[in-house]
Design a protein around this motif. Sequence first.
Motif: not given
Length: 498
Positions: A15-20, A49, A100, A202
């Motif tokens: 379910a992770m949402d990565f900052r890219t 990512a 996280e 993050r």
Amino acid sequence: MLDLTHQDWKARAAAMDFRTGAFIDGRFTDALSGKTFDSINPATGEVLARVAECDSADVDLAVAAGRRAFEDGRWSRMAPGDRKAVLLKLADLIRANLHEMALLDSLDMGKLVTDAATVDAPGSAHFFQWYAEAIDKIYDEVAPTGPGDLALVRRVPLGVVGAVVPWNFPLDMATWKSAAALAAGNSVVLKPAEQSPLSALRLAELAAEAGVPDGVFNVVPGFGATAGKALGLHMDVDCLAFTGSTATGKLFMQYSGQSNLKQVWPETGGKSPNLVFADCEDLDAAADMAAFGIFFNQGEVCSANSRLYVERSIKDALVEKLIARAEAMQPGDPLDPASKMGAIVDERQTQGIMRFVEAGRKSADLVTGGQRVQVDGRGCFVQPTIFSDVSHDDPLARDEIFGPVLSVIPFDSEDDAVAMANDSIYGLAASVWTDNLSRACRVADRLNVGTVSVNTVDALSAQTPFGGMKQSGFGRDLSLHALDKYTALKTTWIKYRS
């Protein structure tokens, strides 16, 4: 934290949402070139990512943002108590997002998620809190002068600090540099390792949420030869703090001379010795910590106790205990709490470790491990490996392998052990095991390293400086001494009518 199951961690990871994007002047942005690079999970080979690949143009933007923020005083001239409040909030936000942050480092570079959740992420929060608490407790000085003169000596922030950090402890190393630099009032441009950029991005977002003003904390993911070099050569970077290889540390020293003579604080390689004497009464504790000192984080630790010098009369007994411990620490899925060792950071590092192992098979006695293995049919994993009766001149004992490979070398006298321990280009850390207090103090005095741990390994805390001697560099992280790196002494001399 420890009650999460393997399936719990896997579900959270899915379910992770990565900052890219790069984080510049308070917002995420693509690289100006539009280029990206893959962030790969070394345990699976899967692309996590595609991250903005910054180069010199992006570094220019980040440094300019940091300079504007520094000059207008939005952070540099903020009251110490107000900076303290912001950094304390950042520490709390790291704790609030602990799962996280732990997963980001585990997925990105292969470390055990339980280690990241119980050591790395809580440590990051602790260090931000520690430096926050220190901000309003650092006093300036009044120099002794004669009547009619008042000489004030103040510590002032340098300006824009570049920080280039490695992949083995991505969040912690970003914190070790940034917490002290921010506490002192500087702007920071952080270049995380290309193998592990996700937690730094993050962290930048959490810093903004905590109230760190725009432009004060910037993150430029990219490669060392482009983004890292650009920071090193930048004419408007006042200080460059670096943790990584000795060879790269030397490059940053050169970049300083080729540009604006910026301060460079390198914390570089290591080949730390662990000396176990026959008067060590608790050989099980010595074996436990010797195994921890080389196999923790897959041996990817600059201060890993990779050279084990053992008094000859107890060598066989200690090696037998170490073999048992190594065989109980086989690699597994980093997201499985039952795993004892994680994945090596990437394919290149894995192949480099195996080259040392294959050469060592011909020059020393391989007593356990030595194989590259897979978990669920994939990944970069290396067994905990022990070579016994290693020659002191063998590359196994001379070169930094940066993997789970231990070299055991017997000695016959205290002088012999100390001479071999000091016969290295490195001087980061050392350990000594003895129940003789005089020997402990005597040997510690003679070891030419930054930290000597007695009857333990790799001891560190926020209160004590971490760094080395010789080609391990001269930078110091942690403790109040780290603030010396990020401040300058400024004298204001006032003549008054007496």
